[in-house]
Design a protein around this motif. Sequence first.
Motif, PDB file in Angstrom:
ATOM      1  N   ILE A  71     -10.123  65.214  64.914  1.00  0.00           N
ATOM      2  CA  ILE A  71      -9.971  66.905  65.233  1.00  0.00           C
ATOM      3  C   ILE A  71      -9.301  67.403  64.484  1.00  0.00           C
ATOM      4  O   ILE A  71      -8.917  68.423  64.007  1.00  0.00           O
ATOM      5  CB  ILE A  71      -9.006  66.707  66.805  1.00  0.00           C
ATOM      6  N   LYS A  72      -7.413  66.778  64.257  1.00  0.00           N
ATOM      7  CA  LYS A  72      -7.272  67.051  63.077  1.00  0.00           C
ATOM      8  C   LYS A  72      -5.614  66.002  62.207  1.00  0.00           C
ATOM      9  O   LYS A  72      -5.456  65.006  62.702  1.00  0.00           O
ATOM     10  CB  LYS A  72      -6.607  68.506  62.955  1.00  0.00           C
ATOM     11  N   ALA A  73      -5.654  66.219  61.247  1.00  0.00           N
ATOM     12  CA  ALA A  73      -4.114  65.994  60.226  1.00  0.00           C
ATOM     13  C   ALA A  73      -3.013  66.624  60.352  1.00  0.00           C
ATOM     14  O   ALA A  73      -3.559  67.721  60.241  1.00  0.00           O
ATOM     15  CB  ALA A  73      -4.818  65.254  59.194  1.00  0.00           C
ATOM     16  N   GLU A  74      -2.175  66.480  60.945  1.00  0.00           N
ATOM     17  CA  GLU A  74      -0.694  66.840  60.581  1.00  0.00           C
ATOM     18  C   GLU A  74      -0.668  65.639  59.489  1.00  0.00           C
ATOM     19  O   GLU A  74       0.152  64.752  58.838  1.00  0.00           O
ATOM     20  CB  GLU A  74       0.455  66.870  62.131  1.00  0.00           C
ATOM     21  N   VAL A  75       0.257  66.659  58.536  1.00  0.00           N
ATOM     22  CA  VAL A  75       0.890  66.118  57.290  1.00  0.00           C
ATOM     23  C   VAL A  75       1.731  67.172  56.596  1.00  0.00           C
ATOM     24  O   VAL A  75       2.028  68.004  56.931  1.00  0.00           O
ATOM     25  CB  VAL A  75      -1.063  66.604  56.140  1.00  0.00           C
ATOM     26  N   TYR A  76       2.742  65.547  55.523  1.00  0.00           N
ATOM     27  CA  TYR A  76       3.694  66.226  55.087  1.00  0.00           C
ATOM     28  C   TYR A  76       4.051  65.260  53.810  1.00  0.00           C
ATOM     29  O   TYR A  76       3.116  64.339  54.015  1.00  0.00           O
ATOM     30  CB  TYR A  76       5.405  66.177  55.579  1.00  0.00           C
ATOM     31  N   SER A  77       4.111  65.120  52.916  1.00  0.00           N
ATOM     32  CA  SER A  77       4.509  64.402  51.616  1.00  0.00           C
ATOM     33  C   SER A  77       6.286  63.873  51.596  1.00  0.00           C
ATOM     34  O   SER A  77       6.680  64.135  52.028  1.00  0.00           O
ATOM     35  CB  SER A  77       4.256  65.675  50.248  1.00  0.00           C
ATOM     36  N   VAL A  78       5.432  63.249  50.357  1.00  0.00           N
ATOM     37  CA  VAL A  78       6.567  61.619  50.819  1.00  0.00           C
ATOM     38  C   VAL A  78       8.187  62.439  50.175  1.00  0.00           C
ATOM     39  O   VAL A  78       9.343  62.398  50.563  1.00  0.00           O
ATOM     40  CB  VAL A  78       7.112  60.623  50.123  1.00  0.00           C
ATOM     41  N   GLU A  79       7.911  63.575  49.219  1.00  0.00           N
ATOM     42  CA  GLU A  79       8.391  64.616  48.728  1.00  0.00           C
ATOM     43  C   GLU A  79       9.289  65.680  49.693  1.00  0.00           C
ATOM     44  O   GLU A  79      10.958  65.666  49.458  1.00  0.00           O
ATOM     45  CB  GLU A  79       7.959  65.068  47.064  1.00  0.00           C
ATOM     46  N   ASP A  80       8.361  65.927  50.377  1.00  0.00           N
ATOM     47  CA  ASP A  80       8.878  66.983  51.746  1.00  0.00           C
ATOM     48  C   ASP A  80       9.766  66.174  52.233  1.00  0.00           C
ATOM     49  O   ASP A  80      10.897  66.374  52.700  1.00  0.00           O
ATOM     50  CB  ASP A  80       8.071  67.062  52.608  1.00  0.00           C
ATOM     51  N   LEU A  81       9.549  64.978  52.659  1.00  0.00           N
ATOM     52  CA  LEU A  81      10.701  63.773  52.870  1.00  0.00           C
ATOM     53  C   LEU A  81      12.017  63.471  52.473  1.00  0.00           C
ATOM     54  O   LEU A  81      12.770  63.767  52.967  1.00  0.00           O
ATOM     55  CB  LEU A  81      10.264  62.540  53.751  1.00  0.00           C
ATOM     56  N   ARG A  82      11.748  63.507  51.054  1.00  0.00           N
ATOM     57  CA  ARG A  82      13.091  63.032  50.119  1.00  0.00           C
ATOM     58  C   ARG A  82      14.108  64.670  50.262  1.00  0.00           C
ATOM     59  O   ARG A  82      15.423  64.068  50.046  1.00  0.00           O
ATOM     60  CB  ARG A  82      12.391  62.627  49.106  1.00  0.00           C
ATOM     61  N   LYS A  83      12.677  65.690  50.398  1.00  0.00           N
ATOM     62  CA  LYS A  83      13.987  66.875  49.790  1.00  0.00           C
ATOM     63  C   LYS A  83      15.014  67.704  51.595  1.00  0.00           C
ATOM     64  O   LYS A  83      16.072  67.894  51.358  1.00  0.00           O
ATOM     65  CB  LYS A  83      13.323  67.993  49.403  1.00  0.00           C
ATOM     66  N   TYR A  84      14.062  67.352  52.600  1.00  0.00           N
ATOM     67  CA  TYR A  84      14.600  67.493  54.039  1.00  0.00           C
ATOM     68  C   TYR A  84      15.101  66.612  54.924  1.00  0.00           C
ATOM     69  O   TYR A  84      15.771  66.484  55.227  1.00  0.00           O
ATOM     70  CB  TYR A  84      13.720  68.389  54.418  1.00  0.00           C
ATOM     71  N   GLY A  85      15.080  65.242  54.368  1.00  0.00           N
ATOM     72  CA  GLY A  85      15.527  64.248  55.275  1.00  0.00           C
ATOM     73  C   GLY A  85      14.729  64.025  56.622  1.00  0.00           C
ATOM     74  O   GLY A  85      15.340  63.337  56.601  1.00  0.00           O
ATOM     75  N   SER A  86      14.469  64.384  57.277  1.00  0.00           N
ATOM     76  CA  SER A  86      13.947  63.886  58.171  1.00  0.00           C
ATOM     77  C   SER A  86      12.405  65.127  58.577  1.00  0.00           C
ATOM     78  O   SER A  86      12.221  66.181  57.971  1.00  0.00           O
ATOM     79  CB  SER A  86      14.852  63.757  59.820  1.00  0.00           C
ATOM     80  N   GLU A  87      11.732  65.310  60.198  1.00  0.00           N
ATOM     81  CA  GLU A  87      10.950  65.052  59.680  1.00  0.00           C
ATOM     82  C   GLU A  87      11.002  66.636  60.591  1.00  0.00           C
ATOM     83  O   GLU A  87      10.049  67.795  60.758  1.00  0.00           O
ATOM     84  CB  GLU A  87       9.683  64.762  61.284  1.00  0.00           C
ATOM     85  N   ALA A  88      12.184  67.025  61.436  1.00  0.00           N
ATOM     86  CA  ALA A  88      12.126  67.769  62.104  1.00  0.00           C
ATOM     87  C   ALA A  88      12.952  68.964  61.186  1.00  0.00           C
ATOM     88  O   ALA A  88      12.407  70.135  61.721  1.00  0.00           O
ATOM     89  CB  ALA A  88      13.789  67.593  62.760  1.00  0.00           C
ATOM     90  N   GLU A  89      13.357  68.528  59.766  1.00  0.00           N
ATOM     91  CA  GLU A  89      14.069  69.373  58.550  1.00  0.00           C
ATOM     92  C   GLU A  89      12.404  70.089  58.439  1.00  0.00           C
ATOM     93  O   GLU A  89      12.596  71.090  57.805  1.00  0.00           O
ATOM     94  CB  GLU A  89      14.697  69.206  57.885  1.00  0.00           C
ATOM     95  N   ILE A  90      11.539  69.162  57.650  1.00  0.00           N
ATOM     96  CA  ILE A  90      10.444  69.444  57.531  1.00  0.00           C
ATOM     97  C   ILE A  90       9.927  70.775  58.454  1.00  0.00           C
ATOM     98  O   ILE A  90       9.243  71.507  57.712  1.00  0.00           O
ATOM     99  CB  ILE A  90       9.387  68.463  57.099  1.00  0.00           C
ATOM    100  N   LYS A  91       9.715  70.214  59.531  1.00  0.00           N
ATOM    101  CA  LYS A  91       8.581  71.904  60.621  1.00  0.00           C
ATOM    102  C   LYS A  91       9.782  72.726  60.157  1.00  0.00           C
ATOM    103  O   LYS A  91       8.874  73.969  59.715  1.00  0.00           O
ATOM    104  CB  LYS A  91       9.128  71.088  62.037  1.00  0.00           C
ATOM    105  N   SER A  92      10.860  72.776  60.417  1.00  0.00           N
ATOM    106  CA  SER A  92      12.112  73.811  60.064  1.00  0.00           C
ATOM    107  C   SER A  92      11.851  75.028  59.360  1.00  0.00           C
ATOM    108  O   SER A  92      11.995  75.579  59.144  1.00  0.00           O
ATOM    109  CB  SER A  92      13.514  74.053  60.475  1.00  0.00           C
ATOM    110  N   ALA A  93      11.824  73.771  58.108  1.00  0.00           N
ATOM    111  CA  ALA A  93      11.103  74.192  57.550  1.00  0.00           C
ATOM    112  C   ALA A  93       9.786  74.986  56.642  1.00  0.00           C
ATOM    113  O   ALA A  93       9.680  75.481  55.916  1.00  0.00           O
ATOM    114  CB  ALA A  93      11.363  73.676  55.357  1.00  0.00           C
ATOM    115  N   GLY A  94       8.831  74.676  57.905  1.00  0.00           N
ATOM    116  CA  GLY A  94       7.612  75.178  57.108  1.00  0.00           C
ATOM    117  C   GLY A  94       6.172  74.630  56.270  1.00  0.00           C
ATOM    118  O   GLY A  94       5.019  74.737  55.574  1.00  0.00           O
ATOM    119  N   LYS A  95       6.733  73.400  56.250  1.00  0.00           N
ATOM    120  CA  LYS A  95       6.314  72.089  55.612  1.00  0.00           C
ATOM    121  C   LYS A  95       5.117  71.344  55.992  1.00  0.00           C
ATOM    122  O   LYS A  95       4.923  70.393  55.553  1.00  0.00           O
ATOM    123  CB  LYS A  95       6.731  71.875  54.500  1.00  0.00           C
ATOM    124  N   TYR A  96       5.469  71.192  57.057  1.00  0.00           N
ATOM    125  CA  TYR A  96       4.524  70.023  58.205  1.00  0.00           C
ATOM    126  C   TYR A  96       3.406  71.120  58.406  1.00  0.00           C
ATOM    127  O   TYR A  96       3.176  72.171  59.236  1.00  0.00           O
ATOM    128  CB  TYR A  96       5.507  70.135  59.636  1.00  0.00           C
TER     129      TYR A  96
END
Length: 378
Positions: free
Chosen positions: A330-355
């Motif tokens: 159906i679809k893929a939910e995507v972020y990069s390892v570098e996003d995780l390194r920068k923001y620290g968690s999936e929740a923060e990645i979503k808050s930054a609009g990178k998810y």
Amino acid sequence: MKLTCGIVGLPNVGKSTIFSALTKAPAAAENYPFCTIDPNVGVVELPDERLDFMASVFQPKKKIPATVDFVDIAGLIKGASKGEGLGNQFLANIRETSVIAHVVRCFDNPDIQHVREDAKTDAPIDPESDILTINYELCQADIDTITKREDKVTRQIRSLGKAEEKKFAGYRSAVDKILPLLQEGKCARQAELTDEEKEGIYDLHLLTIKPQLFVCNIDEETISKGTNDYVERVKKIAEEEKSEVIVICGKFESDLVEITDETERREFMESVGLSESGLSVLARAAYHLMGLRTFFTGGPDECRAWTIRSGDKAPQAAGVIHTDFERGFIKAEVYSVEDLRKYGSEAEIKSAGKYRQEGKDYVVQDGDCMFFKFNVTK
């Protein structure tokens, strides 16, 4: 995804020593020709700092790295293309590999016999001559392959006429470029081929068109400098052949793998000026030369590196995990390892609009972290 890297070279250049260090599973490594008769196959974990970082964030129960399959192939001598030594077996084994790692002796040691012509007589250390010997045998094998195909193509054209000749346009054009190179002892990969020409000769499975990297096996005294005259001569040839070069000390790496304590390993590498094992560099280079890339999945149960081909799209990546994932994508939910390194968690990645949410046409990037949504109806 079972693509393999074949480790080749003349007898006694250090192939089996390097292979044993790669796999931490000793292969026969004796100071006489043909100590490697049947190809040893080893699955090597691919070191990846990105996976280690994800594991530090998710603290999973399991951490599963990507792997590279290496094959230690019997030593080659002059005349192998005509069946000399273990030639026929060597050529059959190398034909099944995806990438060639050509080990070249770049060290002096009078206690280790160096052979070239007949595997019986000592020869001086000469990387150019060693490479030429291997290339000549592979080129001759490719010439034989093309000659056999030419007979078949000619018969088909004679029986089916002009329409059949057009079908072979890409093949003919590619052979016109490749054959003169092979006759000069140069590799097919040096030819500038169009996509149509590459497709035309694909099923020939030419040995010299396979991606190749040279592995310069140096002595321990050379590690800190990283090069010597032999290595520089190999680099010059590699540039002409469109090949990569990895410099490694097989003896040092075989000692390093015996050290299990991570602090001691790091100190041992630092003592010779290394920040990373040469085996890690080799495994990673072979992986990328095969056209392979990595995406990740992560969570409290498991962090895992998955292998795909460069250019694969999201449904194909999903299919690597399970065929149902691809079939019902159906679809893929995507972020990069570098996003995780920068923001620290999936929740923060979503808050930054990178998810992100990506569809079936998304080309997966090396280093993507992915979660797939699918639906399969029975």
